[in-house]
Design a protein around this motif. Structure first.
Motif, PDB file in Angstrom:
ATOM      1  N   ASP A 111      16.377  85.876 146.715  1.00  0.00           N
ATOM      2  CA  ASP A 111      17.043  84.409 147.262  1.00  0.00           C
ATOM      3  C   ASP A 111      16.127  83.186 146.580  1.00  0.00           C
ATOM      4  O   ASP A 111      16.352  82.083 146.881  1.00  0.00           O
ATOM      5  CB  ASP A 111      16.513  84.255 148.688  1.00  0.00           C
ATOM      6  CG  ASP A 111      17.461  85.287 149.478  1.00  0.00           C
ATOM      7  OD1 ASP A 111      18.700  85.640 148.961  1.00  0.00           O
ATOM      8  OD2 ASP A 111      17.253  85.448 150.916  1.00  0.00           O
ATOM      9  N   GLY A 112      15.428  83.689 145.270  1.00  0.00           N
ATOM     10  CA  GLY A 112      14.921  82.550 144.565  1.00  0.00           C
ATOM     11  C   GLY A 112      13.635  81.912 145.121  1.00  0.00           C
ATOM     12  O   GLY A 112      13.191  80.697 144.527  1.00  0.00           O
ATOM     13  N   TYR A 113      12.889  82.615 145.990  1.00  0.00           N
ATOM     14  CA  TYR A 113      11.694  81.759 146.722  1.00  0.00           C
ATOM     15  C   TYR A 113      10.442  82.158 145.540  1.00  0.00           C
ATOM     16  O   TYR A 113      10.446  83.338 145.491  1.00  0.00           O
ATOM     17  CB  TYR A 113      11.406  82.220 148.051  1.00  0.00           C
ATOM     18  CG  TYR A 113      12.356  81.561 149.142  1.00  0.00           C
ATOM     19  CD1 TYR A 113      12.174  80.568 149.562  1.00  0.00           C
ATOM     20  CD2 TYR A 113      13.505  82.416 149.457  1.00  0.00           C
ATOM     21  CE1 TYR A 113      12.914  79.950 150.522  1.00  0.00           C
ATOM     22  CE2 TYR A 113      14.533  81.968 150.392  1.00  0.00           C
ATOM     23  CZ  TYR A 113      14.235  80.790 151.037  1.00  0.00           C
ATOM     24  OH  TYR A 113      15.161  80.066 151.769  1.00  0.00           O
ATOM     25  N   ARG A 114       9.529  81.201 145.362  1.00  0.00           N
ATOM     26  CA  ARG A 114       8.557  81.676 144.570  1.00  0.00           C
ATOM     27  C   ARG A 114       7.298  81.566 145.731  1.00  0.00           C
ATOM     28  O   ARG A 114       7.019  80.937 146.542  1.00  0.00           O
ATOM     29  CB  ARG A 114       8.326  80.299 143.585  1.00  0.00           C
ATOM     30  CG  ARG A 114       9.320  80.228 142.625  1.00  0.00           C
ATOM     31  CD  ARG A 114       9.287  78.800 141.971  1.00  0.00           C
ATOM     32  NE  ARG A 114       9.336  77.605 142.966  1.00  0.00           N
ATOM     33  CZ  ARG A 114       8.719  76.432 142.509  1.00  0.00           C
ATOM     34  NH1 ARG A 114       8.111  76.154 141.458  1.00  0.00           N
ATOM     35  NH2 ARG A 114       8.577  75.830 143.517  1.00  0.00           N
ATOM     36  N   ILE A 115       6.511  82.451 144.964  1.00  0.00           N
ATOM     37  CA  ILE A 115       5.337  82.780 145.849  1.00  0.00           C
ATOM     38  C   ILE A 115       4.005  82.333 145.128  1.00  0.00           C
ATOM     39  O   ILE A 115       3.978  82.773 143.816  1.00  0.00           O
ATOM     40  CB  ILE A 115       4.992  84.300 146.316  1.00  0.00           C
ATOM     41  CG1 ILE A 115       6.138  84.827 146.894  1.00  0.00           C
ATOM     42  CG2 ILE A 115       3.742  84.524 147.077  1.00  0.00           C
ATOM     43  CD1 ILE A 115       6.394  86.313 147.169  1.00  0.00           C
ATOM     44  N   PRO A 116       3.088  81.369 145.598  1.00  0.00           N
ATOM     45  CA  PRO A 116       3.130  80.804 146.889  1.00  0.00           C
ATOM     46  C   PRO A 116       3.555  79.263 146.986  1.00  0.00           C
ATOM     47  O   PRO A 116       3.549  78.801 147.879  1.00  0.00           O
ATOM     48  CB  PRO A 116       1.559  80.646 146.923  1.00  0.00           C
ATOM     49  CG  PRO A 116       1.069  80.530 145.791  1.00  0.00           C
ATOM     50  CD  PRO A 116       1.854  81.459 144.730  1.00  0.00           C
ATOM     51  N   GLU A 117       4.405  78.896 145.745  1.00  0.00           N
ATOM     52  CA  GLU A 117       4.862  77.564 145.825  1.00  0.00           C
ATOM     53  C   GLU A 117       5.831  77.272 146.794  1.00  0.00           C
ATOM     54  O   GLU A 117       5.550  76.123 147.572  1.00  0.00           O
ATOM     55  CB  GLU A 117       5.551  77.307 144.363  1.00  0.00           C
ATOM     56  CG  GLU A 117       4.645  77.431 143.407  1.00  0.00           C
ATOM     57  CD  GLU A 117       4.135  78.599 142.720  1.00  0.00           C
ATOM     58  OE1 GLU A 117       3.717  78.649 141.470  1.00  0.00           O
ATOM     59  OE2 GLU A 117       4.720  79.576 143.163  1.00  0.00           O
ATOM     60  N   ASP A 118       6.749  78.327 146.924  1.00  0.00           N
ATOM     61  CA  ASP A 118       7.616  77.908 148.134  1.00  0.00           C
ATOM     62  C   ASP A 118       7.154  78.346 149.614  1.00  0.00           C
ATOM     63  O   ASP A 118       7.493  78.289 150.731  1.00  0.00           O
ATOM     64  CB  ASP A 118       9.048  78.470 147.914  1.00  0.00           C
ATOM     65  CG  ASP A 118       9.773  78.083 146.806  1.00  0.00           C
ATOM     66  OD1 ASP A 118       9.113  76.661 146.227  1.00  0.00           O
ATOM     67  OD2 ASP A 118      10.150  78.751 145.648  1.00  0.00           O
ATOM     68  N   ILE A 119       6.660  79.774 149.459  1.00  0.00           N
ATOM     69  CA  ILE A 119       6.208  80.416 150.889  1.00  0.00           C
ATOM     70  C   ILE A 119       4.947  81.341 150.479  1.00  0.00           C
ATOM     71  O   ILE A 119       4.858  81.847 149.351  1.00  0.00           O
ATOM     72  CB  ILE A 119       7.350  81.320 151.420  1.00  0.00           C
ATOM     73  CG1 ILE A 119       7.014  81.865 152.679  1.00  0.00           C
ATOM     74  CG2 ILE A 119       7.866  82.355 150.390  1.00  0.00           C
ATOM     75  CD1 ILE A 119       8.150  82.409 153.507  1.00  0.00           C
TER      76      ILE A 119
END
Length: 358
Positions: A278-286
């Motif tokens: 889903d395109g989420y970045r770790i840890p920038e987005d979550i």
């Protein structure tokens, strides 16, 4: 020059191997049967047998190819030197690590280990425990998979020494050694809260398993201690698939989490797959945290902060407890310690997957 090989006519007769016993060694060395037996049983010093006699007997035993009669030894010591090890699943790195440590440690002490992988199925576990009990083994180390306790109660009635590792039953008088799962989860959630996170999702494993229940309790009480509501508790098994599905559903919420706490590394892998898709970045987005500390966590695109379980300590202490119980039984001694319950506090391994929101 051509080497000539002689030709032998007629059938080749095999030489019959002589059965080498302590009597054979006694005759070869002119040492009494009693002294030979004591040397071979490693009690020369106890009976003040001279080093020269001991060396003479041992040299003869090696030269003649003497092999101890294991059946006779087992009968004399009232032991089979075999241990049953019942594991939920070897596909989980945590359990396979425990199996490896237990097998190596017991092998070094002269025991053979019979390992059963239950694939997290209660029926397989019940069958495995009953079959092992019927094989005259000395004891068992078990990591329970199911909720049923009747087969464990049967082991108590049969007076078979048993120690649980990691998972246990509070209302069953069987000794156990485990990580303090409550304390580990409490520590991790406090770390996330201290980093500014309030919407912390918890993705759990099998609800009936004690380790899972204690981790969930640690999550809940850490949130409560900081006067935060339980944002989300979901999941029902310690699997990659469950971690994936729960994360897909979780990320549909209008108010999304700032952090996800996976209660095992197998769950974590599913979480990571879903977030990546889903395109989420770790840890920038979550932010992400997990419970187990498998070796591969350091080699992920973003190394994941985790609770490190003291696997070696847990396994080694469990082995000591079991061998003590086995010795007491073989010596017809009453257990002096009774049920022994040992919890070992884990630690946090800080990596790069938790972002500070402060």
């Amino acid at each position: 020059m051509l080497n000539k090989i002689p030709y032998f006519a007629g059938p080749i007769r095999s030489r019959k191997l002589k059965n080498i016993t302590i009597k054979t060694i006694s005759e070869a060395t002119q040492v009494s049967l009693t002294t030979v037996s004591r040397v071979l049983n490693g009690v020369s010093k106890k009976f003040r047998i001279s080093p020269a006699t001991e060396a003479k007997v041992l040299e003869a035993a090696e030269r003649l190819g003497y092999t101890p009669n294991q059946t006779a030894i087992n009968l004399r010591l009232n032991k089979s030197f075999s241990i049953g090890l019942v594991i939920p699943t070897l596909a989980n790195p945590f359990f396979s690590n425990i199996a490896s440590i237990v097998n190596q440690a017991l092998h070094a002490k002269g025991y053979s280990v019979l390992v059963t992988d239950c694939n997290e199925e209660e029926k397989t576990e019940i069958d495995a425990v009953r079959q092992l009990a019927a094989r005259n083994i000395d004891g068992m180390i078990i990591i329970p998979s199911g909720k049923d306790k009747k087969h464990f109660e049967l082991l108590l009635k049969q007076e078979i020494p048993v120690v649980f590792i990691d998972r246990y039953f509070n209302d069953l008088p069987i000794s156990y050694v485990s990580t303090d799962h409550y304390e580990g989860a409490f520590l991790m959630v406090n770390h996330l809260i201290a980093s500014g996170h309030k919407r912390i999702a918890c993705i759990q494993g099998a609800h009936h398993v004690m380790s899972n229940r204690e981790r969930v309790r640690g999550y809940s009480e850490a949130m409560k201690a900081q006067k935060l509501p339980e944002y989300y508790i979901g999941g029902s098994s310690f699997t990659y698939e469950d971690g994936y599905l729960e994360t897909k559903l979780l990320m549909q919420k209008s108010e999304k989490p700032t952090a996800i706490f996976a209660l095992s590394d197998t769950i974590l892998l599913g979480v990571l797959k879903a977030l990546t898709e889903d395109g989420y970045r770790i840890p920038e987005d979550i932010s992400i945290a997990t419970f187990d500390n498998s070796i591969y966590l350091d080699f992920l695109a973003c190394p994941v902060t985790s609770i490190s379980q003291p696997i070696s300590d847990v396994a080694q202490i469990a082995i000591r407890l079991l061998l003590n119980k086995i010795d007491q039984k073989s010596n017809h001694e009453e257990s002096t310690n009774g049920q022994e319950n040992i919890l070992i506090v884990p630690s946090i391994i800080y990596r790069k997957s938790v972002k500070s929101l402060l």
